[in-house]
Design a protein around this motif. Structure first.
Motif, mmCIF file in Angstrom:
data_model
loop_
_atom_site.group_PDB
_atom_site.id
_atom_site.type_symbol
_atom_site.label_atom_id
_atom_site.label_comp_id
_atom_site.label_asym_id
_atom_site.label_seq_id
_atom_site.Cartn_x
_atom_site.Cartn_y
_atom_site.Cartn_z
ATOM 1 N N ALA B 20 19.972 -6.905 3.848
ATOM 2 C CA ALA B 20 19.316 -5.611 4.266
ATOM 3 C C ALA B 20 18.340 -5.148 3.206
ATOM 4 O O ALA B 20 18.520 -4.894 2.067
ATOM 5 N N GLY B 21 17.119 -5.284 3.763
ATOM 6 C CA GLY B 21 16.000 -4.785 3.019
ATOM 7 C C GLY B 21 15.283 -5.819 2.089
ATOM 8 O O GLY B 21 14.297 -5.761 1.548
ATOM 9 N N LEU B 24 11.723 -7.369 2.745
ATOM 10 C CA LEU B 24 10.803 -6.481 2.431
ATOM 11 C C LEU B 24 10.375 -6.581 0.918
ATOM 12 O O LEU B 24 9.382 -6.766 0.641
ATOM 13 N N LEU B 25 11.316 -6.937 0.251
ATOM 14 C CA LEU B 25 11.203 -6.838 -1.256
ATOM 15 C C LEU B 25 10.637 -8.501 -1.497
ATOM 16 O O LEU B 25 9.594 -8.334 -2.477
ATOM 17 N N GLY B 27 8.490 -9.804 0.391
ATOM 18 C CA GLY B 27 7.242 -9.582 0.761
ATOM 19 C C GLY B 27 6.252 -8.895 -0.157
ATOM 20 O O GLY B 27 5.148 -9.292 -0.567
ATOM 21 N N LEU B 28 6.918 -8.065 -0.993
ATOM 22 C CA LEU B 28 6.317 -7.309 -1.798
ATOM 23 C C LEU B 28 6.227 -8.373 -3.002
ATOM 24 O O LEU B 28 5.069 -8.233 -3.792
ATOM 25 N N VAL B 31 3.005 -10.458 -2.661
ATOM 26 C CA VAL B 31 1.723 -9.998 -3.005
ATOM 27 C C VAL B 31 1.512 -9.588 -4.288
ATOM 28 O O VAL B 31 0.541 -9.621 -4.902
ATOM 29 N N TRP B 32 2.709 -9.415 -5.039
ATOM 30 C CA TRP B 32 2.676 -9.021 -6.534
ATOM 31 C C TRP B 32 2.098 -10.322 -7.127
ATOM 32 O O TRP B 32 1.158 -10.067 -8.117
ATOM 33 N N HIS B 34 0.268 -12.676 -6.187
ATOM 34 C CA HIS B 34 -0.956 -12.632 -5.793
ATOM 35 C C HIS B 34 -1.873 -11.603 -6.776
ATOM 36 O O HIS B 34 -3.020 -12.050 -7.307
ATOM 37 N N TRP B 35 -1.450 -10.394 -6.758
ATOM 38 C CA TRP B 35 -2.299 -9.656 -7.457
ATOM 39 C C TRP B 35 -2.197 -9.911 -9.013
ATOM 40 O O TRP B 35 -3.282 -9.826 -9.567
ATOM 41 N N ILE B 48 -2.996 -21.668 -4.969
ATOM 42 C CA ILE B 48 -2.820 -20.538 -3.914
ATOM 43 C C ILE B 48 -3.115 -19.080 -4.670
ATOM 44 O O ILE B 48 -3.113 -18.213 -3.983
ATOM 45 N N HIS B 49 -2.669 -18.982 -5.924
ATOM 46 C CA HIS B 49 -2.809 -17.784 -6.655
ATOM 47 C C HIS B 49 -4.208 -17.693 -7.447
ATOM 48 O O HIS B 49 -4.329 -18.738 -8.099
#
Lengths: 443, 357
Positions: B20-21, B24-25, B27-28, B31-32, B34-35, B48-49
């Motif tokens: 559960a959940g 979502l992590l 996914g974060l 994005v992190w 990539h950032w 890709i990054h």
């Protein structure tokens, strides 16, 4: 501020002005300073968001206006100011006009109870938290008014969505705060912050914990769950992705802002970013100690305070600077998390949003309130309250027992509710598929 | 990452059973990554990054040699001779028909010369297909890499020869390999065309020193061989007519013919009577032509040796035209005849004018 003004006018110049005049000047000064800071916060946040989200999408972001594009928001502001203000013929002119004002005003009111540093709160209300959230929901009226007055179906849809979302997400937000209020026993935001001194354990729970300003609520199971629930609710209240349904530009143009242009549109933007800033700030204050941090408590103890009138004025400044630094660092970190979430997640559907709020967050925060009650009982109550068996335990022991019990409760509740929730979602998806099959005759 | 055609690539998305959940992590986390990676610039597209952004006005992408935007014309660096021979292959190949060429003529003999007098490409309608460059047998037209062509002037994208001319060295700087492939043949063909180009025809117009050098060279050659029978510019043989004379003659002939053939032409026409307006118009044209010829004769002729000849020719043409017009006017003229006569008169006048100028 009141004391400083009083000292300056009545002691240094010896004018002997009455107390109400001093108070008036002091509050006007504070309000002026705040109203100057707030738009700059908004300008910086828009720039910050655009740059950060660009980086997350492997882009560069605005970097042409000024060094690294720092003046981009100024350019945007100039653009907003010089744009034509268009009011639709069929709009309710007056409501259309005052709508943005009603949306912006509450966000400004909310600054009244926001502590920036030790002793740096415009007005320490004993029901500060209640005031904060009561005022924040007033902006829903403005949203509804502007959406309705626009006489546009998209604006009306957006306003309806905004109000539905705000109303349903106030509940988990306030419930998660209720758990914290149960623990502290105070609605004053300043009290909430002072409660969070200590080192991973609040020194209010266990006396004798060294004060490093790190006794944050987020380190307790109750506080952690409340933090997660509150932050999700804050995303929904601030209309941030993945809950930016009211202004979903791919569905309903720009929601309630559809018929606004020029500076009225800018006011909505201002309100939104200021609200986001405030929600990040209140998250930092309630769960991450606000200005609390290593060194601030010690510095403030040396400063001139009502409790310590013989202190050194220099320490007031030092404690203020360090406290504001900690506070803003935490706030901007949470704003970064908001941007991060925006970069990562897709927008929810309105029914998913409602499901998530009502079927998962509200039960979870209700369980959390019970956990908070157990926490309070185990750490604070004694024989007088009917809990004689905890009398003999050491404070640390009582804290540890409360920690374990609430942790187990919250974990069990979380996994149970998530399972129930995901099952219900699967069932719903299956039903949707069935309906689709029936309608299309395609398996 | 080297992907072969037909191979199946299985991407490892690190997706086990999600609790559960956890999704979502994850996914974060993506994005992190990539950032964090975005503060580094990527070298190629397999990474890709990291950012790929080329900040355009400040930096530009390195274009591949075969990149094509708009066609340009090449000229030789050393001699300034254009490679184009006005063979019209590009104009024929051009799908939107935006290439317009005028071939150069030898002013003395009136013969076509393998060089273009004017070369126009309408860039606004050009579709950058590159067929003109493909078709060119002399490798004179090539596709340029320049793409900042915007203009605030409607005619700003009509490129004349002066705008299109580029030295070969420019083309070698943008596409060295492509030029190496065709260099030898192109230069050989250029030498061939230079031999057939009299005077300074074929040298890019803006290269005044190259033109001067060519003039000097030609003068030196002429001095080296004084009895040059080919260079007969100043004294044209009496038997040969100058192009202008020819044109005038032709015009006169045409006018006469029109006048003569008029009864046949008007036979099917219902209105056969002479209208006074037509006759007047024809007369007017004749007078105009005569005037032009007179004016040409009166004007201070710049080329002293050529002046008498021109004058004579122009006068002759005017007279002939006038005669023809008169003949046409005297006969019961149909509007058709009148038109022809007028045309002839105008032509004669133009020829005379041109000569005088």
């Amino acid at each position: 501020m009141h004391d400083v003004i009083n000292h300056l006018i009545n002691t240094v110049f010896g004018l002997g002005w009455p107390g109400w005049a001093i108070s008036l000047i002091a509050y006007l000064l504070i309000a002026t300073i705040l109203f100057m800071i707030v738009p700059f916060q908004m300008l910086f946040l828009t720039y910050f968001e655009r740059r950060a989200i660009a980086r997350m999408q492997d882009r560069v972001g605005p970097n042409r206006v000024g060094p690294e594009g720092i003046f981009q928001p100024v350019a945007d502001g100039v653009k907003m100011f010089t744009k034509e203000d268009i009011v639709p013929d069929a709009a309710d002119k007056w409501v259309h006009l005052i709508g943005p004002g009603i949306v912006v005003a509450p966000t400004m009111f909310m600054f009244a109870v926001l502590p920036w540093g030790p002793g740096m709160v415009p007005f320490d209300m004993n029901i500060g938290l209640l005031f904060f959230f009561a005022i924040s929901s007033v902006s829903a009226v403005g949203l509804m008014a502007s959406g309705w007055a626009s006489n546009n179906k998209f604006a009306l849809l957006g306003a309806m969505r905004a109000v539905a979302q705000m109303v349903s997400y106030e509940i988990p937000a306030v419930l998660s705060l209720l758990a914290i209020v149960l623990v502290t026993g105070s609605l004053s935001i300043v009290d909430l912050i002072t409660f969070q001194s200590g080192l991973f354990i609040s020194s209010s729970d266990v006396p004798g914990i060294p004060d490093f300003g790190l006794g944050w609520f987020v380190f307790t199971p109750v506080g952690f769950l409340a933090f997660i629930a509150f932050f999700i609710a804050a995303l929904a209240e601030g209309e941030r992705t993945p809950f930016d349904i009211p202004e979903a530009d791919s569905e309903i143009v720009a929601g309630y802002m559809t018929e606004y242009s020029g500076m009225k549109f800018g006011l909505f933007y201002l309100a939104q970013y200021v609200l986001n800033f405030l929600l990040c700030a209140i998250t930092a204050i309630i769960f991450f100690g606000g200005w609390q941090g290593p060194g601030v408590g010690w510095l403030y103890a040396q400063a001139i305070t009502p409790a310590n009138p013989a202190g050194n004025g220099l320490f007031n400044v030092l404690a203020g600077v360090l406290g504001v630094f900690y506070f803003l660092a935490k706030t901007y970190f949470f704003f970064f998390v908001m941007v991060w979430v925006r970069g990562a997640y897709a927008r929810l559907r309105i029914d998913q949003l409602m499901d998530f709020g009502w079927k998962l967050l509200i039960p979870l925060t209700l369980v959390n309130v019970v956990s908070a009650a157990i926490w309070v009982g185990l750490t604070k109550w004694g024989a007088a309250d009917g809990l004689a068996f905890v009398e003999g335990w050491a404070p640390l022991m009582r804290w540890a027992v409360a920690f374990v019990i609430t942790l187990v409760m919250n974990l069990v509740a979380y996994f149970f509710l998530v399972r129930v929730y995901s099952q219900s979602q699967d069932e719903r998806a299956r039903l949707d598929d069935e309906v689709l099959e029936r309608l299309t005759n395609v398996a | 990452m080297d992907i072969q055609r037909g191979n199946i690539i299985v991407m490892d998305r690190r997706r086990g059973t999600l609790r559960a959940g956890q999704g979502l992590l994850q996914g974060l986390k993506v994005v992190w990554d990539h950032w964090v990676g975005s503060f580094r610039k990527n070298d190629n597209f397999s990474q890709i990054h990291g950012t790929f952004t080329i900040e355009y006005p400040d930096e530009r992408m390195k274009l591949p040699q075969a990149y094509r935007n708009m066609p340009v014309l090449l000229y030789d660096d050393e001699t300034g001779q254009e490679l184009c021979t006005a063979c019209y292959q590009c104009a024929r190949a051009c799908p939107p028909e935006v290439i317009h060429i005028t071939q150069a003529k030898d002013p003395n003999t009136g013969k076509m010369v393998p060089a273009s007098l004017e070369f126009i490409i309408e860039y606004d309608a050009c579709m950058s297909c590159g067929l003109c460059a493909e078709a060119c047998p002399f490798d004179a037209i090539k596709m340029d890499h320049f793409y900042e062509l915007s203009t605030d002037n409607r005619m700003g994208l009509m490129q004349r020869k002066a705008d299109l001319n580029r030295p070969v060295s420019y083309y070698t700087s943008i596409a060295p390999d492509l030029w190496d492939e065709v260099k030898e043949g192109a230069m050989k063909k250029l030498q061939g065309s230079i031999k057939r180009r009299p005077d300074v025809i074929g040298i890019a117009g803006h290269l005044s020193e190259k033109i001067a050098a060519r003039r000097r060279q030609l003068a030196a050659e002429a001095a080296a061989s004084p009895p040059a029978p080919v260079a007969a510019a100043p004294a044209a043989p009496a038997g040969k007519l100058s192009p202008e004379e020819k044109a005038a003659k032709l015009a006169a002939m045409r006018a006469a013919k029109a006048g003569g053939a008029e009864p046949a032409a008007e036979a099917p026409a219902p209105a056969a009577e002479l209208s006074p307006a037509d006759a007047k118009a024809a007369k007017l044209a004749a007078i105009k032509a005569a005037n032009a010829a007179k004016k040409a004769a009166e004007s201070p002729a710049a080329e002293v040796p050529a002046a008498p000849l021109d004058e004579k020719a122009a006068k002759l043409a005017a007279i002939r035209a006038a005669n023809a017009a008169k003949a046409a006017a005297e006969a019961p003229a149909a509007p058709l005849d009148e038109k022809a006569a007028k045309l002839a008169a105008i032509r004669a006048a133009n020829a005379a004018k041109k000569k005088s100028e």
